[in-house]
Each structure stands twice: as C-alpha cells, then as structure tokens.
Design a protein around this motif. Structure first.
Motif, mmCIF file in Angstrom:
data_model
loop_
_atom_site.group_PDB
_atom_site.id
_atom_site.type_symbol
_atom_site.label_atom_id
_atom_site.label_comp_id
_atom_site.label_asym_id
_atom_site.label_seq_id
_atom_site.Cartn_x
_atom_site.Cartn_y
_atom_site.Cartn_z
ATOM 1 N N SER A 1 0.825 -1.212 0.000
ATOM 2 C CA SER A 1 0.000 0.000 0.000
ATOM 3 C C SER A 1 0.857 1.259 0.000
ATOM 4 O O SER A 1 0.524 2.246 -0.662
ATOM 5 N N LEU B 1 2.464 1.667 -3.554
ATOM 6 C CA LEU B 1 1.429 2.134 -4.476
ATOM 7 C C LEU B 1 1.043 3.587 -4.185
ATOM 8 O O LEU B 1 0.772 4.362 -5.102
ATOM 9 N N HIS B 2 1.022 3.940 -2.898
ATOM 10 C CA HIS B 2 0.639 5.303 -2.520
ATOM 11 C C HIS B 2 1.545 6.338 -3.187
ATOM 12 O O HIS B 2 1.072 7.350 -3.726
ATOM 13 N N VAL C 1 0.965 6.447 -7.014
ATOM 14 C CA VAL C 1 -0.303 7.128 -7.295
ATOM 15 C C VAL C 1 -0.189 8.630 -7.050
ATOM 16 O O VAL C 1 -0.681 9.447 -7.826
ATOM 17 N N VAL D 1 -2.665 10.222 -10.102
ATOM 18 C CA VAL D 1 -3.801 9.353 -10.410
ATOM 19 C C VAL D 1 -5.029 9.893 -9.680
ATOM 20 O O VAL D 1 -4.953 10.262 -8.503
ATOM 21 N N GLN E 1 -8.392 10.607 -7.529
ATOM 22 C CA GLN E 1 -8.972 10.031 -6.318
ATOM 23 C C GLN E 1 -10.163 9.161 -6.703
ATOM 24 O O GLN E 1 -10.745 9.368 -7.758
ATOM 25 N N SER F 1 -8.082 6.732 -5.574
ATOM 26 C CA SER F 1 -6.986 5.752 -5.608
ATOM 27 C C SER F 1 -5.985 5.966 -4.473
ATOM 28 O O SER F 1 -5.587 5.014 -3.784
ATOM 29 N N ARG F 2 -5.576 7.229 -4.252
ATOM 30 C CA ARG F 2 -4.596 7.493 -3.196
ATOM 31 C C ARG F 2 -5.205 7.249 -1.817
ATOM 32 O O ARG F 2 -4.529 6.728 -0.914
ATOM 33 N N LEU G 1 -7.447 5.076 -1.044
ATOM 34 C CA LEU G 1 -7.523 3.625 -0.809
ATOM 35 C C LEU G 1 -6.164 3.068 -0.393
ATOM 36 O O LEU G 1 -6.078 2.205 0.487
ATOM 37 N N CYS G 2 -5.093 3.569 -1.036
ATOM 38 C CA CYS G 2 -3.736 3.141 -0.655
ATOM 39 C C CYS G 2 -3.441 3.543 0.790
ATOM 40 O O CYS G 2 -2.887 2.757 1.566
#
Length: 316
Positions: free
Chosen positions: A275, A278-279, A282, A287, A289, A291-292, A294-295
């Motif tokens: 996470s 990926l954060h 993102v 990328v 939202q 998405s960030r 959720l990470c």
C-alpha cells in the motif's frame, strides 16, 4: 524478575507500556484522518486531483484554485501531527529501554499515564488555539517524562534486554525484517526523488541554494526559491511516508512481542508495504482520487489492526 521474562505479558511494567504505547500510537495515526476532516471542512487541499474528487470536488477552475490556497487551520493540525511524531517516537524507544531496567511498577505506570495524558491534551490545545502557556506545559510534561526515563536508563548499571522474539528463529520477525527493509528503502529513496524533482523543475529550498545556482542574478534567485507544485507533491508524499511508516515500525515491533500467528503477521506486513509503494506511485503520478485514499487506508488499517490486537492482548 529474570531477564528472560522482562518483555512478556506477565511483566506488569511491560504490559502497561504496551497499552499506553498502543494508545498514543493510535492517537498519532488518528491525526491523519483529522487533517483530512479539516481539509474537507475548510475546502483546502494540497493537490489538484483532490479538488476534483467525487462529491466534495468541483469542476470550476476558480474554485479549484481557491481550494489550493494554504489554510491556517489545516496547517495548525499538520504542525500538531509533526509535534506528535517528534515526541512519541522517542517515547516508544525510551519506554522499551526503561522497561529493561526493571523499574517499580507503580512508578512506571504513572510515568506512562502522564506521557499519554500530556500528548492527548496537547493536540486539542494546539488545534483549538488555546493561549500559551497551555500548549507549552503539555509539551513540557511529555518532554520531562522522556528525559526522566532517559536519565534512569543512563544511571542503570546493566540494562537487560530479552531479544528472544526478535530473532531469526521467529518467522514473524523475519517477515518484518523483509518487508520493513522494503518500505525503509522506499522511504530513503524519497530524498533523492525530491532532489531530482527540484533539478527538473528548477526549484530550490533555501536562499543559499539559490545563490549557489545563480551567484550574481537576484531575480533568478527569487524564481528558484518560489514554491513549485511538483516539488511540493514529492515532499508531501515523503511526509506522508514518515507519518505512516514510522508508526508502522514501532507498532510492528510491539506486535511481535505478543507472538502473533506468523502467516497473519506476514500478510499484514505485505499489505502495508504494498500500500505504501502504491501510494507514492499514485501520488507522484497524479492518479485521480479515490486511488490514493484507498492506498492510504490500506496502510492505516494494518497499523490500527495491530494496535487493537496489542491492547486486546494486554487485557484478555
């Protein structure tokens, strides 16, 4: 009490340390959602994609621009968060050393309670802008506790440490070493990434950097010192790592002491590492939202789960 039994639940001092440490680490983690709440209430965001988020966002360019203007209430919460990091991290380390010198239980429990109370009080005092010296006193109490424990450890002749759970024979600890190393490398890499962003976007952090780049051109120096949104994005990603990875390590070390199932611990450490990696991707890649978010939730959920397991182990 034998040295081999210092860092076990049967040791009341260690049990008290675990509870209050988990409590203030949970408080530290909550500061991120509080910051998010303040951003939503004041319509103040750090990144352009946040202003376009579903429900709370807008497609109006003027409103987006206004939403990116720094807000003092949000900055105040962020400073309170930073102050927590600067005080709580030393406490967790000093607390472990303090447990190792076998202090009196009543004294130790009182010390842990005072620190936890001081840090919990410090945040609303800071956020609500209570006049000084209220915030200074709250800070000073926590600082005094850390200094007291440090002096007690220094004066102790032979602190004894039980490292039985922190060995390569413990599969959960091996998992922490593996995935912890991954997130530490990722955290360390954020500094050269920020430097690279500064080079690419011709943005420096201080006056002396600008003078070195443009020794005889004051106007260019001013341009170099102007904040750049791309550089600030990299710095924000770095700060977010510090706010989440430092609590993760402290929490995971405490979590190891309650001897969790190795496969569960391995899964938790994998989720956290994934996470956080990926954060950053993102965040820097802009990328959209959520998405960030959720990470971020993936990482904070792991930390909260471990903290609740620690507190549950203390009382049950």
């Amino acid at each position: 009490m034998a040295a081999t039994s210092l860092f076990v639940m049967e040791n009341k001092v260690f049990s008290a340390y675990l509870f209050y440490c988990a409590l203030i680490l949970l408080k530290l983690l909550i500061m991120s959602p509080i910051t998010i709440t303040y951003r939503m209430l004041t319509n103040s965001f750090m990144n352009i994609e946040d202003t376009r988020a579903p429900v709370l966002g807008t497609r109006d360019p003027d409103k987006q621009k206004r939403a990116l203007v720094p807000n003092e209430s949000v900055n105040r919460v962020r400073r309170a968060h930073q102050n927590d990091i600067e005080s709580i991290v030393p406490f967790t380390i000093l607390g472990m050393l303090y447990v190792a010198i076998k202090p009196d239980f009543a004294t130790a429990e009182f010390v842990f309670k005072v620190f936890a109370g001081a840090r919990i009080a410090h945040t609303p005092i800071y956020i609500l802008g209570v006049p000084q010296p209220a915030r200074f006193v709250a800070f000073l109490v926590g600082f005094a506790v850390n200094m007291y424990m440090a002096m007690q450890v220094i004066m102790a002749s032979k602190p004894e440490l039980n490292m039985s759970v922190f060995s390569l024979e413990n599969a959960a600890f091996v998992s922490l070493l593996k995935y912890g190393s991954v997130v530490l490398v990722k955290l360390v890499a954020m500094s050269p990434i920020t430097i690279m962003y500064r080079k690419i976007h011709k943005s420096v952090a201080s006056e002396e950097d600008a003078k070195m780049a443009q020794p005889n051109d004051y106007e260019r120096q001013k341009k170099l010192m102007a904040k750049n949104t791309e550089v600030e994005r990299a710095r924000s990603a770095h700060l977010n790592d510090l706010e989440n990875i430092v609590p993760f390590f402290l929490t995971a070390m405490l979590y190891i002491t309650i001897k969790p199932d190795a496969s569960t611990a391995d899964l938790l450490f994998k989720i956290f590492a994934g996470s956080r990696i990926l954060h950053t991707i993102v965040y820097l890649g802009k990328v959209p939202q959520p998405s960030r978010a959720l990470c971020f939730l993936g990482g904070i959920s792991v930390n909260c789960y471990m903290l609740f397991q620690i507190m549950n182990a203390v009382f049950l």
